[in-house]
Design a protein around this motif. Structure first.
Motif, PDB file in Angstrom:
ATOM      1  N   ARG A  14      16.674  49.585  18.997  1.00 56.66           N
ATOM      2  CA  ARG A  14      16.999  49.829  20.413  1.00 56.66           C
ATOM      3  C   ARG A  14      15.891  49.264  21.302  1.00 56.66           C
ATOM      4  O   ARG A  14      14.707  49.442  21.031  1.00 56.66           O
ATOM      5  CB  ARG A  14      17.143  51.331  20.691  1.00 56.66           C
ATOM      6  CG  ARG A  14      18.083  52.069  19.769  1.00 56.66           C
ATOM      7  CD  ARG A  14      19.531  51.818  20.048  1.00 56.66           C
ATOM      8  NE  ARG A  14      19.942  52.488  21.269  1.00 56.66           N
ATOM      9  CZ  ARG A  14      20.998  52.141  21.969  1.00 56.66           C
ATOM     10  NH1 ARG A  14      21.765  51.152  21.581  1.00 56.66           N
ATOM     11  NH2 ARG A  14      21.324  52.797  23.060  1.00 56.66           N
ATOM     12  N   ARG A  72      11.912  58.636  20.158  1.00 53.31           N
ATOM     13  CA  ARG A  72      12.121  57.197  20.038  1.00 53.31           C
ATOM     14  C   ARG A  72      11.473  56.458  21.204  1.00 53.31           C
ATOM     15  O   ARG A  72      10.757  55.472  21.016  1.00 53.31           O
ATOM     16  CB  ARG A  72      13.621  56.901  20.017  1.00 53.31           C
ATOM     17  CG  ARG A  72      14.047  56.179  18.793  1.00 53.31           C
ATOM     18  CD  ARG A  72      15.518  55.794  18.858  1.00 53.31           C
ATOM     19  NE  ARG A  72      16.185  56.518  17.798  1.00 53.31           N
ATOM     20  CZ  ARG A  72      17.263  57.250  17.923  1.00 53.31           C
ATOM     21  NH1 ARG A  72      17.869  57.359  19.072  1.00 53.31           N
ATOM     22  NH2 ARG A  72      17.774  57.870  16.896  1.00 53.31           N
ATOM     23  N   LEU A  73      11.736  56.939  22.409  1.00 56.01           N
ATOM     24  CA  LEU A  73      11.236  56.276  23.616  1.00 56.01           C
ATOM     25  C   LEU A  73       9.711  56.277  23.680  1.00 56.01           C
ATOM     26  O   LEU A  73       9.107  55.318  24.137  1.00 56.01           O
ATOM     27  CB  LEU A  73      11.815  56.949  24.868  1.00 56.01           C
ATOM     28  CG  LEU A  73      11.431  56.336  26.208  1.00 56.01           C
ATOM     29  CD1 LEU A  73      12.000  54.922  26.335  1.00 56.01           C
ATOM     30  CD2 LEU A  73      11.925  57.203  27.346  1.00 56.01           C
ATOM     31  N   ASP A  86      17.505  50.373  26.443  1.00 52.58           N
ATOM     32  CA  ASP A  86      18.514  51.158  25.719  1.00 52.58           C
ATOM     33  C   ASP A  86      18.016  52.570  25.467  1.00 52.58           C
ATOM     34  O   ASP A  86      18.765  53.537  25.595  1.00 52.58           O
ATOM     35  CB  ASP A  86      18.868  50.508  24.382  1.00 52.58           C
ATOM     36  CG  ASP A  86      19.650  49.207  24.527  1.00 52.58           C
ATOM     37  OD1 ASP A  86      20.249  48.974  25.602  1.00 52.58           O
ATOM     38  OD2 ASP A  86      19.643  48.420  23.561  1.00 52.58           O
ATOM     39  N   MET A  87      16.746  52.683  25.076  1.00 53.52           N
ATOM     40  CA  MET A  87      16.185  54.007  24.789  1.00 53.52           C
ATOM     41  C   MET A  87      16.097  54.859  26.052  1.00 53.52           C
ATOM     42  O   MET A  87      16.309  56.074  25.997  1.00 53.52           O
ATOM     43  CB  MET A  87      14.828  53.871  24.101  1.00 53.52           C
ATOM     44  CG  MET A  87      14.954  53.352  22.672  1.00 53.52           C
ATOM     45  SD  MET A  87      13.414  53.367  21.743  1.00 53.52           S
ATOM     46  CE  MET A  87      12.544  51.986  22.471  1.00 53.52           C
ATOM     47  N   ASP A 119      19.559  56.047  26.568  1.00 51.93           N
ATOM     48  CA  ASP A 119      19.831  57.117  25.603  1.00 51.93           C
ATOM     49  C   ASP A 119      19.245  58.440  26.087  1.00 51.93           C
ATOM     50  O   ASP A 119      19.889  59.484  25.981  1.00 51.93           O
ATOM     51  CB  ASP A 119      19.241  56.784  24.227  1.00 51.93           C
ATOM     52  CG  ASP A 119      19.922  55.614  23.538  1.00 51.93           C
ATOM     53  OD1 ASP A 119      21.048  55.232  23.946  1.00 51.93           O
ATOM     54  OD2 ASP A 119      19.319  55.074  22.582  1.00 51.93           O
ATOM     55  N   LEU A 120      18.024  58.381  26.628  1.00 46.76           N
ATOM     56  CA  LEU A 120      17.381  59.592  27.140  1.00 46.76           C
ATOM     57  C   LEU A 120      18.197  60.188  28.284  1.00 46.76           C
ATOM     58  O   LEU A 120      18.423  61.406  28.331  1.00 46.76           O
ATOM     59  CB  LEU A 120      15.946  59.287  27.595  1.00 46.76           C
ATOM     60  CG  LEU A 120      15.110  60.486  28.013  1.00 46.76           C
ATOM     61  CD1 LEU A 120      14.847  61.416  26.827  1.00 46.76           C
ATOM     62  CD2 LEU A 120      13.794  60.019  28.627  1.00 46.76           C
ATOM     63  N   GLN A 137      15.132  63.763  19.927  1.00 46.72           N
ATOM     64  CA  GLN A 137      15.130  62.527  19.145  1.00 46.72           C
ATOM     65  C   GLN A 137      15.037  61.309  20.063  1.00 46.72           C
ATOM     66  O   GLN A 137      14.272  60.380  19.796  1.00 46.72           O
ATOM     67  CB  GLN A 137      16.387  62.464  18.295  1.00 46.72           C
ATOM     68  CG  GLN A 137      16.438  61.275  17.363  1.00 46.72           C
ATOM     69  CD  GLN A 137      17.701  61.294  16.514  1.00 46.72           C
ATOM     70  OE1 GLN A 137      18.798  61.512  17.030  1.00 46.72           O
ATOM     71  NE2 GLN A 137      17.539  61.079  15.226  1.00 46.72           N
ATOM     72  N   ALA A 138      15.788  61.309  21.154  1.00 47.87           N
ATOM     73  CA  ALA A 138      15.737  60.189  22.109  1.00 47.87           C
ATOM     74  C   ALA A 138      14.345  60.083  22.726  1.00 47.87           C
ATOM     75  O   ALA A 138      13.817  58.977  22.905  1.00 47.87           O
ATOM     76  CB  ALA A 138      16.802  60.370  23.193  1.00 47.87           C
ATOM     77  N   TRP A 139      13.740  61.212  23.056  1.00 50.61           N
ATOM     78  CA  TRP A 139      12.391  61.223  23.626  1.00 50.61           C
ATOM     79  C   TRP A 139      11.387  60.679  22.613  1.00 50.61           C
ATOM     80  O   TRP A 139      10.523  59.865  22.949  1.00 50.61           O
ATOM     81  CB  TRP A 139      12.010  62.635  24.055  1.00 50.61           C
ATOM     82  CG  TRP A 139      10.603  62.721  24.551  1.00 50.61           C
ATOM     83  CD1 TRP A 139       9.539  63.277  23.905  1.00 50.61           C
ATOM     84  CD2 TRP A 139      10.093  62.223  25.795  1.00 50.61           C
ATOM     85  NE1 TRP A 139       8.416  63.150  24.670  1.00 50.61           N
ATOM     86  CE2 TRP A 139       8.720  62.507  25.830  1.00 50.61           C
ATOM     87  CE3 TRP A 139      10.678  61.553  26.865  1.00 50.61           C
ATOM     88  CZ2 TRP A 139       7.910  62.160  26.906  1.00 50.61           C
ATOM     89  CZ3 TRP A 139       9.874  61.205  27.943  1.00 50.61           C
ATOM     90  CH2 TRP A 139       8.513  61.509  27.959  1.00 50.61           C
ATOM     91  N   GLU A 198      21.475  61.718  26.804  1.00 46.25           N
ATOM     92  CA  GLU A 198      21.249  62.985  26.104  1.00 46.25           C
ATOM     93  C   GLU A 198      20.875  64.098  27.083  1.00 46.25           C
ATOM     94  O   GLU A 198      21.250  65.259  26.884  1.00 46.25           O
ATOM     95  CB  GLU A 198      20.186  62.826  25.018  1.00 46.25           C
ATOM     96  CG  GLU A 198      20.595  61.892  23.887  1.00 46.25           C
ATOM     97  CD  GLU A 198      21.920  62.252  23.217  1.00 46.25           C
ATOM     98  OE1 GLU A 198      22.319  63.432  23.231  1.00 46.25           O
ATOM     99  OE2 GLU A 198      22.560  61.339  22.667  1.00 46.25           O
ATOM    100  N   GLU A 254      19.161  66.201  19.936  1.00 50.26           N
ATOM    101  CA  GLU A 254      19.415  64.789  20.223  1.00 50.26           C
ATOM    102  C   GLU A 254      18.553  64.294  21.381  1.00 50.26           C
ATOM    103  O   GLU A 254      18.076  63.151  21.364  1.00 50.26           O
ATOM    104  CB  GLU A 254      20.899  64.567  20.490  1.00 50.26           C
ATOM    105  CG  GLU A 254      21.734  64.775  19.238  1.00 50.26           C
ATOM    106  CD  GLU A 254      23.226  64.697  19.482  1.00 50.26           C
ATOM    107  OE1 GLU A 254      23.650  64.302  20.589  1.00 50.26           O
ATOM    108  OE2 GLU A 254      23.987  65.039  18.556  1.00 50.26           O
TER     109      GLU A 254
END
Length: 105
Positions: free
Chosen positions: A56, A46-47, A60-61, A64-65, A42-44, A68, A39
């Motif tokens: 996002r 996305r960012l 927000d990202m 999220d990072l 995945q956040a990384w 997580e 997870e």
């Protein structure tokens, strides 16, 4: 300090698993850590534009990072606590410094 932090994660985790009927066997601790690393990855992704943003915002990202990363830290601490690992001693051996101790006030 690390043992106290691990104990706090344990209280939160044991409350959560009890509420959801989850059994934590020996494998659970490592498997949850691996899940949380996925997870975080995945956040990384996305960012950094390597994954779908899913609507996002950059803020927000970033949150999220951070969230997580906190999950990975928590599950790493739970894994170490469950396996009776002395992280402070290991940090001193491997990283060559002693983690700060909190005062008992």
């Amino acid at each position: 300090m690390l043992r106290r932090l691990a104990d706090q994660f344990e209280i939160s985790s044991s409350t959560h698993v009890a509420a959801h009927g989850i059994e934590r066997d020996a494998d659970w601790f490592l498997l949850k850590l691996q899940e949380e690393m996925g997870e975080l990855t995945q956040a990384w992704n996305r960012l950094t534009g390597r994954g779908r943003a899913k609507g996002r915002s950059p803020e927000d990202m970033q949150q999220d990072l951070a969230d997580e990363t906190a999950d990975v830290l928590g599950h790493l601490m739970l894994f170490a606590r469950h396996n009776d690992l002395d992280l402070a001693a290991a940090i001193e051996r491997k990283w060559l410094f002693r983690p700060a101790q909190t005062s008992k006030s």
